[in-house]
Write a protein that holds these residues in place. Structure first.
Motif, PDB file in Angstrom:
ATOM      1  N   GLN A  29      52.533  31.443  26.759  1.00 21.18           N
ATOM      2  CA  GLN A  29      52.785  32.804  27.346  1.00 21.18           C
ATOM      3  C   GLN A  29      51.694  33.627  27.270  1.00 21.18           C
ATOM      4  OE1 GLN A  29      55.838  33.514  28.852  1.00 21.18           O
ATOM      5  NE2 GLN A  29      55.962  35.784  29.094  1.00 21.18           N
ATOM      6  N   GLU A  30      50.940  33.643  25.882  1.00 22.75           N
ATOM      7  CA  GLU A  30      50.004  34.445  25.686  1.00 22.75           C
ATOM      8  C   GLU A  30      48.802  34.391  26.321  1.00 22.75           C
ATOM      9  OE1 GLU A  30      47.689  35.939  21.687  1.00 22.75           O
ATOM     10  OE2 GLU A  30      49.094  34.876  21.540  1.00 22.75           O
ATOM     11  N   LEU A  31      48.719  32.788  26.507  1.00 24.02           N
ATOM     12  CA  LEU A  31      47.489  32.347  27.303  1.00 24.02           C
ATOM     13  C   LEU A  31      47.784  32.899  28.922  1.00 24.02           C
ATOM     14  CD1 LEU A  31      44.944  30.788  27.697  1.00 24.02           C
ATOM     15  CD2 LEU A  31      46.203  28.853  27.820  1.00 24.02           C
ATOM     16  N   ALA A  32      48.969  32.708  29.467  1.00 24.38           N
ATOM     17  CA  ALA A  32      49.231  33.123  30.680  1.00 24.38           C
ATOM     18  C   ALA A  32      48.923  34.677  30.969  1.00 24.38           C
ATOM     19  CB  ALA A  32      50.610  32.766  31.001  1.00 24.38           C
ATOM     20  N   GLU A  33      49.424  35.586  29.913  1.00 22.72           N
ATOM     21  CA  GLU A  33      48.932  36.835  29.838  1.00 22.72           C
ATOM     22  C   GLU A  33      47.346  37.103  29.918  1.00 22.72           C
ATOM     23  OE1 GLU A  33      50.575  38.460  26.626  1.00 22.72           O
ATOM     24  OE2 GLU A  33      52.722  38.059  27.268  1.00 22.72           O
ATOM     25  N   MET A  34      46.509  36.498  29.471  1.00 19.62           N
ATOM     26  CA  MET A  34      45.148  36.477  29.579  1.00 19.62           C
ATOM     27  C   MET A  34      44.688  35.953  30.756  1.00 19.62           C
ATOM     28  SD  MET A  34      43.879  35.123  25.910  1.00 19.62           S
ATOM     29  CE  MET A  34      42.411  35.964  25.943  1.00 19.62           C
ATOM     30  N   TYR A  35      45.357  35.004  31.462  1.00 21.11           N
ATOM     31  CA  TYR A  35      45.025  34.482  32.624  1.00 21.11           C
ATOM     32  C   TYR A  35      45.317  35.535  33.753  1.00 21.11           C
ATOM     33  CZ  TYR A  35      46.206  31.677  36.865  1.00 21.11           C
ATOM     34  OH  TYR A  35      46.159  31.259  38.324  1.00 21.11           O
ATOM     35  N   HIS A  36      46.366  36.074  33.599  1.00 24.20           N
ATOM     36  CA  HIS A  36      46.911  37.142  34.683  1.00 24.20           C
ATOM     37  C   HIS A  36      45.842  38.411  34.676  1.00 24.20           C
ATOM     38  CE1 HIS A  36      50.614  34.818  34.955  1.00 24.20           C
ATOM     39  NE2 HIS A  36      50.396  34.922  36.076  1.00 24.20           N
ATOM     40  N   ILE A  37      45.274  38.724  33.600  1.00 25.44           N
ATOM     41  CA  ILE A  37      44.213  39.788  33.481  1.00 25.44           C
ATOM     42  C   ILE A  37      43.102  39.300  34.858  1.00 25.44           C
ATOM     43  CG2 ILE A  37      42.226  40.765  32.153  1.00 25.44           C
ATOM     44  CD1 ILE A  37      44.160  40.558  29.855  1.00 25.44           C
ATOM     45  N   ALA A  38      42.539  38.169  34.662  1.00 24.61           N
ATOM     46  CA  ALA A  38      41.430  37.853  35.633  1.00 24.61           C
ATOM     47  C   ALA A  38      42.153  37.257  37.121  1.00 24.61           C
ATOM     48  CB  ALA A  38      40.814  36.544  34.895  1.00 24.61           C
ATOM     49  N   SER A  88      38.187  39.521  43.592  1.00 30.34           N
ATOM     50  CA  SER A  88      37.385  38.749  44.231  1.00 30.34           C
ATOM     51  C   SER A  88      36.445  38.363  43.185  1.00 30.34           C
ATOM     52  CB  SER A  88      36.296  40.022  44.817  1.00 30.34           C
ATOM     53  OG  SER A  88      35.712  40.711  43.894  1.00 30.34           O
ATOM     54  N   ASP A  89      35.413  37.550  43.303  1.00 24.48           N
ATOM     55  CA  ASP A  89      34.377  36.904  42.155  1.00 24.48           C
ATOM     56  C   ASP A  89      33.761  37.987  41.424  1.00 24.48           C
ATOM     57  OD1 ASP A  89      33.512  34.060  44.184  1.00 24.48           O
ATOM     58  OD2 ASP A  89      35.269  34.601  42.949  1.00 24.48           O
ATOM     59  N   SER A  90      33.433  38.976  42.265  1.00 22.82           N
ATOM     60  CA  SER A  90      32.724  40.114  41.325  1.00 22.82           C
ATOM     61  C   SER A  90      33.869  41.042  40.369  1.00 22.82           C
ATOM     62  CB  SER A  90      32.044  41.294  42.376  1.00 22.82           C
ATOM     63  OG  SER A  90      33.059  41.866  43.327  1.00 22.82           O
ATOM     64  N   GLY A  91      34.969  41.052  40.795  1.00 26.67           N
ATOM     65  CA  GLY A  91      36.205  41.634  40.134  1.00 26.67           C
ATOM     66  C   GLY A  91      36.644  40.737  39.058  1.00 26.67           C
ATOM     67  N   LEU A  92      36.330  39.415  39.272  1.00 27.42           N
ATOM     68  CA  LEU A  92      36.526  38.533  38.325  1.00 27.42           C
ATOM     69  C   LEU A  92      35.659  38.844  36.905  1.00 27.42           C
ATOM     70  CD1 LEU A  92      38.101  36.127  36.654  1.00 27.42           C
ATOM     71  CD2 LEU A  92      36.620  34.771  38.126  1.00 27.42           C
ATOM     72  N   ASN A  93      34.309  38.928  37.256  1.00 23.80           N
ATOM     73  CA  ASN A  93      33.396  39.199  36.140  1.00 23.80           C
ATOM     74  C   ASN A  93      33.376  40.437  35.624  1.00 23.80           C
ATOM     75  OD1 ASN A  93      32.324  36.570  36.868  1.00 23.80           O
ATOM     76  ND2 ASN A  93      30.739  37.702  38.632  1.00 23.80           N
ATOM     77  N   CYS A  94      33.674  41.365  36.419  1.00 23.90           N
ATOM     78  CA  CYS A  94      34.005  42.590  35.736  1.00 23.90           C
ATOM     79  C   CYS A  94      35.160  42.573  34.606  1.00 23.90           C
ATOM     80  CB  CYS A  94      34.296  43.817  36.758  1.00 23.90           C
ATOM     81  SG  CYS A  94      34.860  45.303  36.032  1.00 23.90           S
ATOM     82  N   VAL A  95      36.177  41.913  35.168  1.00 26.71           N
ATOM     83  CA  VAL A  95      37.580  42.048  34.147  1.00 26.71           C
ATOM     84  C   VAL A  95      37.044  41.150  32.917  1.00 26.71           C
ATOM     85  CG1 VAL A  95      39.795  40.958  34.018  1.00 26.71           C
ATOM     86  CG2 VAL A  95      39.426  42.406  35.988  1.00 26.71           C
ATOM     87  N   THR A  96      36.572  40.008  32.885  1.00 32.31           N
ATOM     88  CA  THR A  96      36.402  39.041  32.072  1.00 32.31           C
ATOM     89  C   THR A  96      35.184  39.782  31.209  1.00 32.31           C
ATOM     90  OG1 THR A  96      34.797  37.726  33.317  1.00 32.31           O
ATOM     91  CG2 THR A  96      37.212  37.051  33.257  1.00 32.31           C
ATOM     92  N   SER A  97      34.403  40.316  31.726  1.00 35.47           N
ATOM     93  CA  SER A  97      33.199  40.893  30.743  1.00 35.47           C
ATOM     94  C   SER A  97      33.647  41.702  29.852  1.00 35.47           C
ATOM     95  CB  SER A  97      32.155  41.409  31.554  1.00 35.47           C
ATOM     96  OG  SER A  97      32.572  42.702  32.412  1.00 35.47           O
ATOM     97  N   LYS A  98      34.914  42.436  30.025  1.00 34.35           N
ATOM     98  CA  LYS A  98      35.439  43.361  29.044  1.00 34.35           C
ATOM     99  C   LYS A  98      36.461  42.776  28.214  1.00 34.35           C
ATOM    100  CE  LYS A  98      35.118  47.284  32.502  1.00 34.35           C
ATOM    101  NZ  LYS A  98      35.609  48.209  33.388  1.00 34.35           N
ATOM    102  N   ARG A  99      36.947  41.585  28.361  1.00 27.72           N
ATOM    103  CA  ARG A  99      37.897  40.982  27.676  1.00 27.72           C
ATOM    104  C   ARG A  99      37.302  40.732  26.287  1.00 27.72           C
ATOM    105  NH1 ARG A  99      39.803  36.086  30.296  1.00 27.72           N
ATOM    106  NH2 ARG A  99      40.731  37.580  31.775  1.00 27.72           N
ATOM    107  N   HIS A 100      38.160  40.608  25.406  1.00 25.99           N
ATOM    108  CA  HIS A 100      37.792  40.440  24.051  1.00 25.99           C
ATOM    109  C   HIS A 100      38.782  39.471  23.379  1.00 25.99           C
ATOM    110  CE1 HIS A 100      35.277  43.721  23.393  1.00 25.99           C
ATOM    111  NE2 HIS A 100      35.948  44.394  24.249  1.00 25.99           N
TER     112      HIS A 100
END
Length: 161
Positions: free
Chosen positions: A80-89, A147-159
């Motif tokens: 469930q926690e992994l899925a929450e992280m997945y849904h951010i991207a 989008s791919d560019s949106g994914l990079n933006c989201v994942t670059s902010k994830r800790h």
């Protein structure tokens, strides 16, 4: 006349698709069997043996990951926690959980989704391909696309700890 919505189709009478599926399973043999089965049914497969590797795949993959197929019980974080992280991207992505634990112990933890996106292991190949197809065919929870560019933006902010 066949009912396409309820009858298997594709290779070997199993449900097929062209989407990308990330399989997270710590048991090598189980992970390989799931990956090979879905790949044989024309899905693009990414796989990870654990949560840390799954996060790396989610953050590093340049395309869309349509489905997260994850074990519920893992050493570092649950499915469930992994899925929450997945849904951010991937806000429109789908999650399908699996577990060898009894349904009651999983549901007692409050992790079963009301739409039934759960597989109890061991699972047959027809059950696997049917549930993957049903989960992918569900309506997305949001209308936003990443989008791919949106994914990079989201994942670059994830800790990730």
């Amino acid at each position: 006349m066949a009912q396409h919505s309820s009858q298997p189709h594709g290779i070997d009478g199993l449900f097929t698709g062209t989407e990308t599926v990330l399989v997270i399973e710590d048991e090598l043999v189980v992970r390989q069997l799931i990956a090979e089965t879905l790949q044989h049914q024309r899905y693009t497969i990414l796989s990870a043996p654990n949560e840390a590797a799954a996060v790396e795949v989610i953050e590093g993959h340049s395309g869309l990951i349509d489905l997260l197929l994850t074990d519920m019980v893992m050493p570092i974080m649950g499915g469930q926690e992994l899925a929450e992280m997945y849904h951010i991207a991937y806000p429109d992505g789908r999650a399908l959980y699996m577990s060898g634990y009894p349904d009651t112990s999983v549901s007692d933890q409050g992790v079963l989704e009301p739409d039934g996106s759960f597989l109890h292991k061991p699972v047959t190949l027809p059950e696997l391909t049917l549930k993957v197809r049903q989960t992918l065919d569900r309506q997305p929870k949001t209308g936003a696309a990443v989008s791919d560019s949106g994914l990079n933006c989201v994942t670059s902010k994830r800790h990730v700890a």
